[in-house]
Design a protein around this motif. Structure first.
Motif, PDB file in Angstrom:
ATOM      1  N   TYR A 183     -11.082  -3.980   5.519  1.00  0.00           N
ATOM      2  CA  TYR A 183     -10.500  -4.599   6.841  1.00  0.00           C
ATOM      3  C   TYR A 183     -11.360  -5.681   8.212  1.00  0.00           C
ATOM      4  CZ  TYR A 183      -9.199  -2.334  12.350  1.00  0.00           C
ATOM      5  OH  TYR A 183      -8.751  -2.556  12.699  1.00  0.00           O
ATOM      6  N   LEU A 226      -8.615   3.679   1.321  1.00  0.00           N
ATOM      7  CA  LEU A 226      -8.431   5.580   1.876  1.00  0.00           C
ATOM      8  C   LEU A 226      -7.879   6.361   1.348  1.00  0.00           C
ATOM      9  CD1 LEU A 226      -7.430   3.068   5.196  1.00  0.00           C
ATOM     10  CD2 LEU A 226      -9.279   3.677   4.880  1.00  0.00           C
ATOM     11  N   VAL A 227      -7.313   6.631   0.284  1.00  0.00           N
ATOM     12  CA  VAL A 227      -6.953   7.449  -0.470  1.00  0.00           C
ATOM     13  C   VAL A 227      -8.449   8.566  -0.990  1.00  0.00           C
ATOM     14  CG1 VAL A 227      -6.129   8.457  -2.768  1.00  0.00           C
ATOM     15  CG2 VAL A 227      -4.755   6.285  -1.451  1.00  0.00           C
ATOM     16  N   MET A 265      -3.375   4.895   9.949  1.00  0.00           N
ATOM     17  CA  MET A 265      -3.670   4.069   9.101  1.00  0.00           C
ATOM     18  C   MET A 265      -4.934   3.356   9.564  1.00  0.00           C
ATOM     19  SD  MET A 265      -3.458   1.795   5.765  1.00  0.00           S
ATOM     20  CE  MET A 265      -3.136   0.064   6.309  1.00  0.00           C
ATOM     21  N   LEU A 311      -0.809   6.855  -4.512  1.00  0.00           N
ATOM     22  CA  LEU A 311      -0.618   6.204  -3.344  1.00  0.00           C
ATOM     23  C   LEU A 311       0.571   6.548  -2.956  1.00  0.00           C
ATOM     24  CD1 LEU A 311      -1.831   2.225  -4.080  1.00  0.00           C
ATOM     25  CD2 LEU A 311      -2.200   3.697  -1.598  1.00  0.00           C
ATOM     26  N   THR A 323      -3.634  -5.179   2.900  1.00  0.00           N
ATOM     27  CA  THR A 323      -3.204  -3.950   3.600  1.00  0.00           C
ATOM     28  C   THR A 323      -3.246  -2.939   1.917  1.00  0.00           C
ATOM     29  OG1 THR A 323      -1.897  -5.315   4.589  1.00  0.00           O
ATOM     30  CG2 THR A 323      -1.312  -3.305   4.289  1.00  0.00           C
ATOM     31  N   ASP A 324      -2.376  -3.924   0.551  1.00  0.00           N
ATOM     32  CA  ASP A 324      -2.873  -2.600  -0.400  1.00  0.00           C
ATOM     33  C   ASP A 324      -4.244  -2.358  -0.860  1.00  0.00           C
ATOM     34  OD1 ASP A 324      -0.183  -3.334  -0.581  1.00  0.00           O
ATOM     35  OD2 ASP A 324       0.238  -4.052  -1.494  1.00  0.00           O
ATOM     36  N   ARG A 343      -4.987   0.627   1.953  1.00  0.00           N
ATOM     37  CA  ARG A 343      -4.751   1.797   1.556  1.00  0.00           C
ATOM     38  C   ARG A 343      -4.574   2.623   0.626  1.00  0.00           C
ATOM     39  NH1 ARG A 343       0.861  -1.259   2.881  1.00  0.00           N
ATOM     40  NH2 ARG A 343       1.606  -0.425   4.438  1.00  0.00           N
TER      41      ARG A 343
END
Length: 356
Positions: A48, A93-94, A1, A352, A86-87, A90
């Motif tokens: 990030y 980034l989907v 990731m 996710l 972090t969630d 993620r």
């Protein structure tokens, strides 16, 4: 990731340099494309950087906790914060729906239930118009076919954003979950015995297509003109201003009679036709996609009966995601965001899960 994130950060920095070059803005279309991509990447970069900073803070707090027990609690708080980031990362980034920032054409059609269904279609139209007003969008009725009691047999509305929008906040990004069969339970205005009836109306939402996205050959169209009917002023029933366009390769038929001139009605009909052809092309691509991809778009399946509006209980229920609330009067007045957000969250969770 995180390798993917580093690549996106590099792309973001490159876009920033390019957008700072005045020569880039000589081509407005290219400048808009670059600005759109830059806006998409900015939340990823921001989250990030926050994630990395919290990671550094955790390391410092752990060192300090070896000598001072008061820092143990801070370490736990920072670790929780990093898990949340972090969630969030993620989710960012989907892969996004490429149509999310598009405007839409929304159509409401009366279904089973006669005049009661037409009245309910009118209620849904008002709900969407009020919602657009609350959000700050612009809504324009393109064409409509009214009923005798003041409802709508069918109505088409163009809904557009105003100004710059945040990623994920475009009209299609929010309203794509509205497509499907909407059911109402209430005592109709035409019911003399006070009995509760169930009827339905259909909602179709399509991203509005630009001319460059959908190629329509002149030989693909059959255009018929006819006399308008219904309320609309002196020109109604006196001139052949209404237009019906049939797209011969697909059989899609669109008609428009709201405008006074035949040319205006033709332009509005072509506008609706382009959006339907774009939606049909996207649906065909989805049918050919993998099972995982199909599962990701399950919540926007227009074949499902998606929602029930129960007037006696003032209850609204979305059957796809299990959402239920007892503020139907407020929802019909345009407070639709909690209902839509439940669908957005469910769709994000499904994506996710599919991404692993």
């Amino acid at each position: 990731m995180f390798e993917a994130v580093e690549e996106l950060i590099g792309e973001h920095a490159d876009l920033e340099k390019r957008l700072a070059d005045p020569a880039v803005h000589a081509d407005q279309r290219e400048a808009r494309r670059l600005n759109k991509r830059y806006a998409e990447l900015t939340p990823v970069v921001t989250v990030y950087r926050a994630w990395k900073q919290v990671g550094d803070d955790i390391g410092t707090a752990r060192e300090l906790a070896q000598d001072d027990p008061d820092f143990v609690a801070e370490v736990k708080e920072l670790e929780q914060s990093r898990e949340q980031l972090t969630d969030r990362l993620r989710l960012l980034l989907v892969p996004r729906d490429p149509s999310d920032d598009k405007d839409v054409i929304l159509e409401v059609k009366a279904g089973e239930g006669g005049e009661e269904s037409a009245l309910f279609a009118g209620d849904l139209l008002r709900m969407y118009l009020r919602y657009a007003e609350r959000i700050g969008w612009k809504a324009e009725i393109i064409d409509s076919n009214g009923s005798d009691l003041g409802g709508y047999k069918d109505v088409q509305v163009a809904i557009k954003t105003r100004g710059t929008i945040e990623p994920g906040q475009g009209v299609w990004a929010r309203l794509k979950y509205e497509g499907g069969v909407h059911r109402v339970q209430r005592v109709p205005a035409t019911e003399s015995q006070g009995r509760i009836h169930t009827s339905a109306a259909g909602v179709l939402v399509t991203p509005e297509a630009e001319e460059v996205e959908v190629e329509i050959g002149p030989n693909d169209l059959r255009i018929d003109v006819y006399r308008s009917s219904g309320p609309g002023g002196q020109s109604v029933n006196t001139t052949d201003s209404a237009v019906r366009i049939t797209h011969l390769p697909t059989g899609i038929v669109v008609s428009c009679q709201n405008e006074k001139s035949q040319l205006q009605n033709k332009e509005q009909a072509l506008r609706i036709l382009r959006s339907r052809l774009l939606a049909a092309a996207q649906e065909e691509a989805e049918r050919e996609a993998s099972d995982a991809r199909r599962s990701q778009v399950r919540t926007v399946d227009r074949s499902e009966r998606i929602r029930t509006y129960n007037f006696p209980e003032n209850r609204i229920s979305d059957h796809r995601v299990g959402f239920k609330a007892y503020n139907l009067d407020q929802v019909l007045d345009g407070e639709l965001d909690p209902v839509i957000q439940a669908c957005v969250d469910a769709d994000a969770a499904a994506k996710l899960a599919a991404a692993g």
